[in-house]
Design an enzyme around this catalytic site. Structure first.
Site, short mmCIF file in Angstrom:
data_model
loop_
_atom_site.label_atom_id
_atom_site.label_comp_id
_atom_site.label_asym_id
_atom_site.label_seq_id
_atom_site.Cartn_x
_atom_site.Cartn_y
_atom_site.Cartn_z
N ASP A 142 -16.29 -11.02 -27.41
CA ASP A 142 -17.33 -10.06 -27.79
C ASP A 142 -18.39 -10.86 -28.55
OD1 ASP A 142 -18.94 -8.12 -28.97
OD2 ASP A 142 -17.29 -6.68 -29.09
N TYR A 187 -40.85 -6.59 -21.98
CA TYR A 187 -41.18 -5.74 -23.13
C TYR A 187 -40.79 -6.41 -24.46
CZ TYR A 187 -36.44 -3.64 -22.49
OH TYR A 187 -35.11 -3.40 -22.35
N GLY A 200 -21.31 -13.26 -17.86
CA GLY A 200 -21.38 -13.86 -16.52
C GLY A 200 -20.45 -13.25 -15.48
N THR A 208 -20.72 -10.18 -14.26
CA THR A 208 -21.40 -9.16 -13.44
C THR A 208 -22.89 -9.51 -13.26
OG1 THR A 208 -22.10 -7.84 -15.35
CG2 THR A 208 -19.93 -7.32 -14.43
N ARG A 219 -20.69 -10.14 -30.31
CA ARG A 219 -21.07 -9.63 -31.63
C ARG A 219 -20.23 -10.23 -32.75
NH1 ARG A 219 -20.95 -3.40 -29.53
NH2 ARG A 219 -19.14 -4.23 -28.44
C1 HXC Z 1 -27.88 7.88 -26.99
C2 HXC Z 1 -26.12 6.37 -27.01
C3 HXC Z 1 -25.99 6.45 -25.61
C4 HXC Z 1 -26.92 7.30 -24.90
C5 HXC Z 1 -24.52 5.05 -26.35
N1 HXC Z 1 -25.17 5.51 -27.43
N2 HXC Z 1 -24.99 5.63 -25.23
N3 HXC Z 1 -27.04 7.07 -27.70
N4 HXC Z 1 -27.83 7.99 -25.65
N5 HXC Z 1 -26.91 7.42 -23.59
C6 HXC Z 1 -25.02 5.09 -28.81
C7 HXC Z 1 -24.20 6.05 -29.64
O1 HXC Z 1 -24.65 5.95 -30.99
C8 HXC Z 1 -22.81 5.49 -29.55
O2 HXC Z 1 -21.95 5.85 -30.58
C9 HXC Z 1 -23.11 4.01 -29.62
O3 HXC Z 1 -24.31 3.83 -28.86
C10 HXC Z 1 -22.02 3.12 -29.05
O4 HXC Z 1 -21.70 3.60 -27.74
P1 HXC Z 1 -20.38 3.09 -27.01
O5 HXC Z 1 -20.42 3.60 -25.62
O6 HXC Z 1 -19.19 3.42 -27.86
O7 HXC Z 1 -20.60 1.50 -27.12
P2 HXC Z 1 -19.99 0.31 -26.32
O8 HXC Z 1 -18.72 0.72 -25.63
O9 HXC Z 1 -20.01 -0.87 -27.23
O10 HXC Z 1 -21.07 0.09 -25.13
C11 HXC Z 1 -22.33 -0.48 -25.39
C12 HXC Z 1 -23.44 0.16 -24.54
C13 HXC Z 1 -23.00 0.22 -23.04
C14 HXC Z 1 -24.69 -0.68 -24.75
C15 HXC Z 1 -23.67 1.59 -25.01
O11 HXC Z 1 -24.04 0.77 -22.28
C16 HXC Z 1 -22.61 -1.13 -22.50
O12 HXC Z 1 -21.46 -1.56 -22.59
N6 HXC Z 1 -23.58 -1.89 -21.92
C17 HXC Z 1 -23.35 -3.24 -21.38
C18 HXC Z 1 -24.10 -3.48 -20.10
C19 HXC Z 1 -25.55 -3.11 -20.10
O13 HXC Z 1 -26.04 -2.33 -20.92
N7 HXC Z 1 -26.26 -3.63 -19.08
C20 HXC Z 1 -27.64 -3.32 -18.85
C21 HXC Z 1 -28.52 -4.39 -19.38
S1 HXC Z 1 -30.05 -4.08 -18.63
P3 HXC Z 1 -21.35 7.34 -30.69
O14 HXC Z 1 -20.20 7.19 -31.63
O15 HXC Z 1 -22.45 8.18 -31.25
O16 HXC Z 1 -20.94 7.74 -29.28
C22 HXC Z 1 -31.30 -4.69 -19.51
C23 HXC Z 1 -32.57 -4.68 -18.70
C24 HXC Z 1 -33.82 -4.77 -19.50
O17 HXC Z 1 -31.17 -5.09 -20.62
C25 HXC Z 1 -35.11 -4.70 -18.69
C26 HXC Z 1 -35.16 -3.98 -17.40
C27 HXC Z 1 -36.44 -4.13 -16.64
P1 NAP Z 2 -25.12 -6.30 -16.51
O1 NAP Z 2 -24.53 -6.65 -15.17
O2 NAP Z 2 -24.74 -5.03 -17.14
O3 NAP Z 2 -24.83 -7.51 -17.48
C1 NAP Z 2 -24.64 -7.42 -18.85
C2 NAP Z 2 -23.41 -8.21 -19.22
O4 NAP Z 2 -23.30 -8.28 -20.65
C3 NAP Z 2 -22.11 -7.63 -18.70
O5 NAP Z 2 -21.45 -8.59 -17.91
C4 NAP Z 2 -21.30 -7.30 -19.95
O6 NAP Z 2 -19.92 -7.62 -19.76
C5 NAP Z 2 -21.93 -8.23 -20.98
N1 NAP Z 2 -21.77 -7.72 -22.34
C6 NAP Z 2 -22.19 -6.52 -22.83
N2 NAP Z 2 -21.81 -6.39 -24.11
C7 NAP Z 2 -21.16 -7.54 -24.44
C8 NAP Z 2 -20.53 -8.01 -25.62
N3 NAP Z 2 -20.51 -7.26 -26.73
N4 NAP Z 2 -19.95 -9.23 -25.60
C9 NAP Z 2 -19.95 -9.97 -24.48
N5 NAP Z 2 -20.55 -9.60 -23.33
C10 NAP Z 2 -21.14 -8.39 -23.31
O7 NAP Z 2 -26.71 -6.27 -16.41
P2 NAP Z 2 -27.79 -7.31 -15.80
O8 NAP Z 2 -28.86 -6.49 -15.22
O9 NAP Z 2 -27.13 -8.35 -14.98
O10 NAP Z 2 -28.37 -7.97 -17.14
C11 NAP Z 2 -28.25 -9.36 -17.40
C12 NAP Z 2 -29.37 -9.80 -18.32
O11 NAP Z 2 -30.62 -9.66 -17.66
C13 NAP Z 2 -29.49 -9.02 -19.62
O12 NAP Z 2 -29.86 -9.90 -20.67
C14 NAP Z 2 -30.61 -8.06 -19.35
O13 NAP Z 2 -31.26 -7.62 -20.51
C15 NAP Z 2 -31.51 -8.96 -18.50
N6 NAP Z 2 -32.50 -8.26 -17.69
C16 NAP Z 2 -32.10 -7.56 -16.59
C17 NAP Z 2 -33.07 -6.97 -15.80
C18 NAP Z 2 -32.70 -6.22 -14.55
O14 NAP Z 2 -33.60 -5.63 -13.93
N7 NAP Z 2 -31.44 -6.22 -14.12
C19 NAP Z 2 -34.42 -7.07 -16.15
C20 NAP Z 2 -34.77 -7.78 -17.28
C21 NAP Z 2 -33.81 -8.39 -18.04
P3 NAP Z 2 -18.71 -6.80 -20.47
O15 NAP Z 2 -18.95 -5.36 -20.25
O16 NAP Z 2 -17.49 -7.38 -19.79
O17 NAP Z 2 -18.74 -7.19 -21.92
#
Ligand code: HXC
Ligand code: NAP
Length: 292
Positions: free
Chosen positions: A72, A154, A22, A24, A74
């Protein structure tokens, strides 16, 4: 109109709502609206500095109470600690909004197992961790609860290049529907929202990075020709966690301007291919086919 607040003032008064992730993006926007409607808000994720900043900002904008907690999703121990901190601080939890996610685009064959684990652990394991811990608590204390999960379209169509996320969101959808039936007897409702594209930094950096943005206008994928506005998602979320939706259980509400159906309908591709003149000619040919 769609960017305006929808529910009556005080619609969430007396409720304590936890939004994972929550600090971001969409979680922050939904949390802000819950505060405006009178709820107490808890935001939990990994980056405590971000959460603290958001908490301060939302409190000063809305006058509501926000508790930021490092967690976290997880890690089940973290999750239990978070719940304990919520009960110690607010004395109750009424709504769990599983919003935290991790995602990035990649051809599946370029992923290693750790990449799969990373996304699935945040999205699916994180959601069932909080669901299990909160559910056990509500059931033991004979308290009602509401669960809202954020998936995406999806979850049922699947999608290339985001396969771990698609697998995880499909699992979250199955969890939502399963518990809607199993836990209804305890007064626990489970629903989901499936958003289409809503611009956030988190999603755009990982799904539509700059080099891709030049090639693709996301709004063109949507029949309504625009991306979503955060307030319209917040309106839907507020309704689904409020008592106005008391009879809605096991539902997944799509809010995507028709995007996923545009990709699915057999003849939809004609939309961008055939002009009015061509339709005149085609109609003549098709009508003519009868006489042959
Ligand atoms: C291939 C990758 C990669 C990339 C990470 N990895 N990035 N593989 N290409 N670009 C893989 C590698 O195996 C890597 O390990 C492993 O993931 C862990 O990466 P870390 O960066 O060390 O992980 P971590 O710090 O835990 O970060 C998790 C994350 C990161 C998911 C990779 O992007 C994150 O923190 N995301 C949180 C916010 C987020 O994703 N928001 C968007 C949600 S949008 P190695 O050791 O090989 O490097 C969404 C919308 C859906 O869900 C629908 C839209 C319409
Ligand atoms: P976002 O701003 O990146 O939000 C994702 C949040 O998840 C971040 O605040 C991040 O905070 C938190 N997070 C990631 N890993 C975590 C962990 N291990 N433990 C606790 N928190 C964790 O992206 P968003 O677009 O607002 O996405 C919000 C939701 O909407 C997601 O479920 C996404 O799949 C869904 N969604 C988004 C879209 C879109 O178009 N934006 C479309 C469809 C669905 P920290 O990095 O601080 O952990």
């Amino acid at each position: 109109m769609y960017n305006q607040s929808m529910l009556k003032e005080g619609s969430l008064a007396g409720k304590t709502i936890l939004v994972t992730g929550g600090g971001t993006g969409l979680g922050k926007s939904m949390g802000k609206y819950f505060l405006q409607l009178g709820a107490n808000l808890v935001i939990a994720s990994r980056k405590f500095d971000v959460l603290e900043e958001t908490a301060k900002e939302l409190e000063s904008e809305t006058g509501g109470k926000v508790l930021p907690l490092p967690c976290d999703v997880r890690n089940y121990e973290d999750v239990e600690k978070t719940l304990k901190a919520i009960y110690d601080h607010f004395g109750q939890l009424d709504v769990l909004l599983n919003n935290a996610a991790g995602n990035f685009i990649s051809p599946t064959e370029r992923l290693n197992a750790k990449g799969f684990d990373t996304v699935i652990d945040i999205v699916l394991k994180g959601t069932y961790n909080f669901t299990l811990a909160a559910g056990k608590h509500w059931i033991a204390q004979k308290q009602k609860g509401t669960i809202l999960n954020i998936v995406t379209t999806y979850a049922w169509t699947g999608s290339a290049y985001v396969v771990p996320s698609a697998c995880a969101k499909a699992g979250v959808l199955a969890l939502t529907r399963s518990l809607a039936v199993e836990w209804a007897k305890y007064g626990i409702r489970s629903n989901a929202i499936a958003p289409g594209p809503f611009p956030t930094k988190g999603a755009w950096d990982r799904l539509f990075p700059e080099a891709l943005r030049d090639k693709l206008d996301v709004s063109k994928k949507v029949p309504l020709q625009r991306v979503g506005d955060h307030q319209e998602l917040a309106n839907l979320a507020a309704y689904l966690v409020s008592d106005y939706s008391s009879y809605v259980n096991g539902e997944v509400v799509t809010i995507d301007g028709g995007e996923w159906l545009q990709g699915a309908g057999e003849m939809n591709y004609l939309m961008n291919v055939i002009t009015d003149d061509m339709w005149d000619m085609l109609e003549m040919m098709i009508r003519g086919a009868k006489s042959k």
